[in-house]
Design a protein around this motif. Structure first.
Motif, PDB file in Angstrom:
ATOM      1  N   LYS A  84       4.999   7.214  -1.734  1.00  0.00           N
ATOM      2  CA  LYS A  84       5.305   6.611  -2.900  1.00  0.00           C
ATOM      3  C   LYS A  84       4.299   5.701  -3.672  1.00  0.00           C
ATOM      4  O   LYS A  84       4.467   5.188  -4.563  1.00  0.00           O
ATOM      5  CB  LYS A  84       6.788   5.863  -2.297  1.00  0.00           C
ATOM      6  N   GLU A  85       3.158   5.472  -2.849  1.00  0.00           N
ATOM      7  CA  GLU A  85       2.334   4.328  -3.350  1.00  0.00           C
ATOM      8  C   GLU A  85       1.800   4.978  -4.645  1.00  0.00           C
ATOM      9  O   GLU A  85       1.183   4.063  -5.388  1.00  0.00           O
ATOM     10  CB  GLU A  85       1.179   4.136  -2.181  1.00  0.00           C
ATOM     11  N   HIS A  86       1.690   6.278  -4.997  1.00  0.00           N
ATOM     12  CA  HIS A  86       1.101   6.737  -5.972  1.00  0.00           C
ATOM     13  C   HIS A  86       1.942   6.228  -7.175  1.00  0.00           C
ATOM     14  O   HIS A  86       1.120   5.819  -8.266  1.00  0.00           O
ATOM     15  CB  HIS A  86       1.212   8.184  -5.928  1.00  0.00           C
ATOM     16  N   ALA A  87       3.047   6.284  -7.181  1.00  0.00           N
ATOM     17  CA  ALA A  87       4.033   5.649  -8.299  1.00  0.00           C
ATOM     18  C   ALA A  87       3.798   4.363  -8.722  1.00  0.00           C
ATOM     19  O   ALA A  87       3.537   3.896  -9.842  1.00  0.00           O
ATOM     20  CB  ALA A  87       5.479   6.129  -8.136  1.00  0.00           C
ATOM     21  N   MET A 130      -2.981   9.664 -12.431  1.00  0.00           N
ATOM     22  CA  MET A 130      -4.045  10.263 -11.791  1.00  0.00           C
ATOM     23  C   MET A 130      -5.120   9.344 -11.433  1.00  0.00           C
ATOM     24  O   MET A 130      -5.941   9.418 -10.303  1.00  0.00           O
ATOM     25  CB  MET A 130      -4.552  11.464 -12.808  1.00  0.00           C
ATOM     26  N   ALA A 131      -5.472   8.276 -12.205  1.00  0.00           N
ATOM     27  CA  ALA A 131      -6.234   7.432 -11.760  1.00  0.00           C
ATOM     28  C   ALA A 131      -5.855   6.732 -10.356  1.00  0.00           C
ATOM     29  O   ALA A 131      -6.520   6.712  -9.529  1.00  0.00           O
ATOM     30  CB  ALA A 131      -6.365   6.219 -12.759  1.00  0.00           C
ATOM     31  N   ALA A 132      -4.563   6.427 -10.328  1.00  0.00           N
ATOM     32  CA  ALA A 132      -3.886   5.844  -9.108  1.00  0.00           C
ATOM     33  C   ALA A 132      -3.972   6.770  -8.091  1.00  0.00           C
ATOM     34  O   ALA A 132      -4.590   6.458  -6.837  1.00  0.00           O
ATOM     35  CB  ALA A 132      -2.477   5.604  -9.247  1.00  0.00           C
ATOM     36  N   ASP A 133      -3.920   8.097  -8.183  1.00  0.00           N
ATOM     37  CA  ASP A 133      -4.175   9.148  -7.119  1.00  0.00           C
ATOM     38  C   ASP A 133      -5.373   9.112  -6.565  1.00  0.00           C
ATOM     39  O   ASP A 133      -5.710   9.515  -5.271  1.00  0.00           O
ATOM     40  CB  ASP A 133      -3.889  10.594  -7.819  1.00  0.00           C
ATOM     41  N   ILE A 134      -6.368   9.056  -7.120  1.00  0.00           N
ATOM     42  CA  ILE A 134      -7.654   8.994  -6.916  1.00  0.00           C
ATOM     43  C   ILE A 134      -8.171   7.564  -6.028  1.00  0.00           C
ATOM     44  O   ILE A 134      -8.708   7.606  -5.208  1.00  0.00           O
ATOM     45  CB  ILE A 134      -8.851   9.002  -8.173  1.00  0.00           C
ATOM     46  N   LEU A 135      -7.743   6.682  -6.862  1.00  0.00           N
ATOM     47  CA  LEU A 135      -8.282   5.095  -6.284  1.00  0.00           C
ATOM     48  C   LEU A 135      -7.483   4.788  -4.949  1.00  0.00           C
ATOM     49  O   LEU A 135      -8.060   3.916  -4.114  1.00  0.00           O
ATOM     50  CB  LEU A 135      -8.083   4.095  -7.468  1.00  0.00           C
ATOM     51  N   LEU A 136      -6.229   5.339  -4.894  1.00  0.00           N
ATOM     52  CA  LEU A 136      -5.732   4.734  -3.682  1.00  0.00           C
ATOM     53  C   LEU A 136      -6.445   5.226  -2.477  1.00  0.00           C
ATOM     54  O   LEU A 136      -6.247   4.607  -1.286  1.00  0.00           O
ATOM     55  CB  LEU A 136      -4.362   5.586  -3.485  1.00  0.00           C
ATOM     56  N   TYR A 137      -7.472   6.185  -2.627  1.00  0.00           N
ATOM     57  CA  TYR A 137      -8.188   6.796  -1.398  1.00  0.00           C
ATOM     58  C   TYR A 137      -9.472   6.380  -1.609  1.00  0.00           C
ATOM     59  O   TYR A 137     -10.167   6.938  -0.480  1.00  0.00           O
ATOM     60  CB  TYR A 137      -7.658   8.176  -1.101  1.00  0.00           C
ATOM     61  N   ALA A 308      -1.723  10.450   5.084  1.00  0.00           N
ATOM     62  CA  ALA A 308      -2.142   9.914   3.489  1.00  0.00           C
ATOM     63  C   ALA A 308      -1.486   8.600   3.142  1.00  0.00           C
ATOM     64  O   ALA A 308      -2.025   7.578   2.767  1.00  0.00           O
ATOM     65  CB  ALA A 308      -1.876  10.750   2.511  1.00  0.00           C
ATOM     66  N   GLN A 309      -0.436   8.314   3.807  1.00  0.00           N
ATOM     67  CA  GLN A 309       0.392   7.104   3.626  1.00  0.00           C
ATOM     68  C   GLN A 309      -0.269   6.014   4.222  1.00  0.00           C
ATOM     69  O   GLN A 309      -0.204   4.843   3.700  1.00  0.00           O
ATOM     70  CB  GLN A 309       1.854   7.236   4.174  1.00  0.00           C
ATOM     71  N   ALA A 310      -0.820   6.108   5.393  1.00  0.00           N
ATOM     72  CA  ALA A 310      -1.428   5.020   6.093  1.00  0.00           C
ATOM     73  C   ALA A 310      -2.776   4.604   5.229  1.00  0.00           C
ATOM     74  O   ALA A 310      -2.830   3.131   4.913  1.00  0.00           O
ATOM     75  CB  ALA A 310      -1.985   5.339   7.264  1.00  0.00           C
ATOM     76  N   VAL A 311      -3.373   5.628   4.540  1.00  0.00           N
ATOM     77  CA  VAL A 311      -4.452   4.872   3.601  1.00  0.00           C
ATOM     78  C   VAL A 311      -3.808   4.158   2.347  1.00  0.00           C
ATOM     79  O   VAL A 311      -4.549   3.213   2.103  1.00  0.00           O
ATOM     80  CB  VAL A 311      -5.168   6.170   3.545  1.00  0.00           C
ATOM     81  N   ALA A 312      -3.003   4.868   2.016  1.00  0.00           N
ATOM     82  CA  ALA A 312      -2.617   4.347   0.538  1.00  0.00           C
ATOM     83  C   ALA A 312      -1.764   3.114   0.922  1.00  0.00           C
ATOM     84  O   ALA A 312      -1.996   2.270  -0.068  1.00  0.00           O
ATOM     85  CB  ALA A 312      -1.845   5.630   0.038  1.00  0.00           C
ATOM     86  N   ARG A 313      -1.055   2.758   1.627  1.00  0.00           N
ATOM     87  CA  ARG A 313      -0.257   1.676   1.911  1.00  0.00           C
ATOM     88  C   ARG A 313      -1.272   0.410   1.819  1.00  0.00           C
ATOM     89  O   ARG A 313      -0.867  -0.445   1.176  1.00  0.00           O
ATOM     90  CB  ARG A 313       0.691   1.687   3.260  1.00  0.00           C
TER      91      ARG A 313
END
Ligand code: TYM
Length: 331
Positions: A84-87, A130-137, A308-313
């Protein structure tokens, strides 16, 4: 190990363009990078999708990722909405992006110029997501076809602005565009990109196309009246496109292919290209059939979402603290 991230948005079935420009490269990179690959389901709904069809296309996309050779033990495969972090970061990115920047995005501009109606606000702000998708990781590299390069460059601009405003937060990503196969063109109009949204099935090969249908599409590809095999992007764009497809799938340099087929007529050359495409699709479809109705897809998605969520959170928490919206002592 450097990080890499990419995604495909299956509005419709995946195409040969997606395969050559993106998916095939992901597979190649999974050994050398820490790779995150997801299915961009939020991006799909920027244009209306029939729900049951969308569901099938999303599941097929994951099965095709695996069939193409992405290995869940080597990379992280997930569905965008499972994290959910992407949104949320997408919204934060939209608040750090100027409308002037979004107005300059070629894909959106083209749709405006064609006077397409019912363009949604989601479609307009999609580069922010899309920027969020990339920068989260904190992705160092983003392997994409040429049409997505501009969005990765915008992501970089947004990241630079954010880092300047709030202090070092995001890694600056770089688009990785392959030399051969970066822009596969429509088979019946080589001035246009091969695309599922082109509304023209003859020009587009789908990865799950019946093999005879795929063969016919190649055999009836638009070429020219020079009647001489050459690699000439300007004068012989249809032929050039066939060389790109052939070279990407076979791994043989276009010049070598030209030597191999020198003196042949277009029909004979097209047959060789069709054999190569059909051979690749046959192998892919065989593996797809073994995967799609098994429990593999579900297992892969569950594990992928967790990783993925662990990284994104962690990243989103950092962002929230930096911009001052998080007032908890610990998070
Ligand atoms: P999408 O779904 O339009 O395309 C997925 C990938 O396939 C490439 N591609 C092509 N490459 C060569 N020739 C073609 N004819 C062709 N058609 C498509 C695209 O360049 C792309 O690499 N917004 C993205 C999905 C996305 C994403 C991301 C990508 C969402 N978040 C974060 C990278 C990182 C999109 O709509 O791609």
């Amino acid at each position: 190990m450097e990080r890499m991230l990419s995604a495909i948005k299956p509005t419709g079935q995946l195409t040969l363009g997606n395969y050559i420009g993106a998916l095939k490269n992901f597979v190649k990179y999974q050994d050398d990078y820490e790779l995150y690959v997801f299915v961009a389901n939020l991006h799909c709904i920027t244009v209306f999708q029939e729900p049951s069809e969308l569901k099938k296309n999303l599941k097929d996309a994951i099965a095709l990722y695996l069939a193409a050779g992405l290995n869940p033990d080597k990379c992280t495969i997930f569905l965008q909405t499972d994290v959910k972090e992407h949104a949320e970061l997408g919204y934060i990115m939209a608040c750090n992006t100027y409308m002037g920047e979004l107005n300059r995005m070629t894909q959106f501009k083209e749709k405006m110029q064609k006077k397409e109606t019912a363009l949604t606000a989601g479609l307009y702000t999609y580069p922010c997501l899309m920027a969020a998708d990339i920068l989260l990781y904190d992705a160092d590299y983003v392997p994409v076809g040429e049409d997505q390069k501009q969005h990765v460059e915008l992501t970089r601009d947004i990241a630079i602005r954010f880092n300047n405003r709030y202090g070092e937060t995001f890694t600056l990503p770089q688009a990785l565009v392959a030399k051969v196969g970066k822009r596969i063109m429509s088979l019946n109009d080589p001035t246009k990109k091969m695309s599922k949204s082109e509304g023209n099935d003859k020009g587009c090969i789908y990865l799950l196309d019946d093999l005879n249908v795929a063969r016919k599409k190649i055999m009836s590809a638009v070429t020219d009246s020079y009647n001489e095999l050459k690699i000439d992007h300007e004068k012989q764009p249809g032929l050039y496109n066939l060389f790109e497809i052939y070279s990407s799938l076979s791994g043989i340099d276009p010049k070598e292919l030209l030597l191999k087929h020198k003196g042949q007529g277009y029909g004979e050359f097209k047959k060789a290209v069709a054999d190569c495409v059909v051979d690749e699709l046959a192998k892919l479809q065989e593996r797809y059939r073994q995967i799609v109705d098994s429990s593999i897809v579900e297992d892969v998605l569950q594990n992928g979402a967790q990783k993925a969520q662990a990284v994104a959170r962690k990243k989103l928490n950092k962002v929230e603290r930096k911009i001052g919206i998080n007032i908890h002592k610990r998070s």
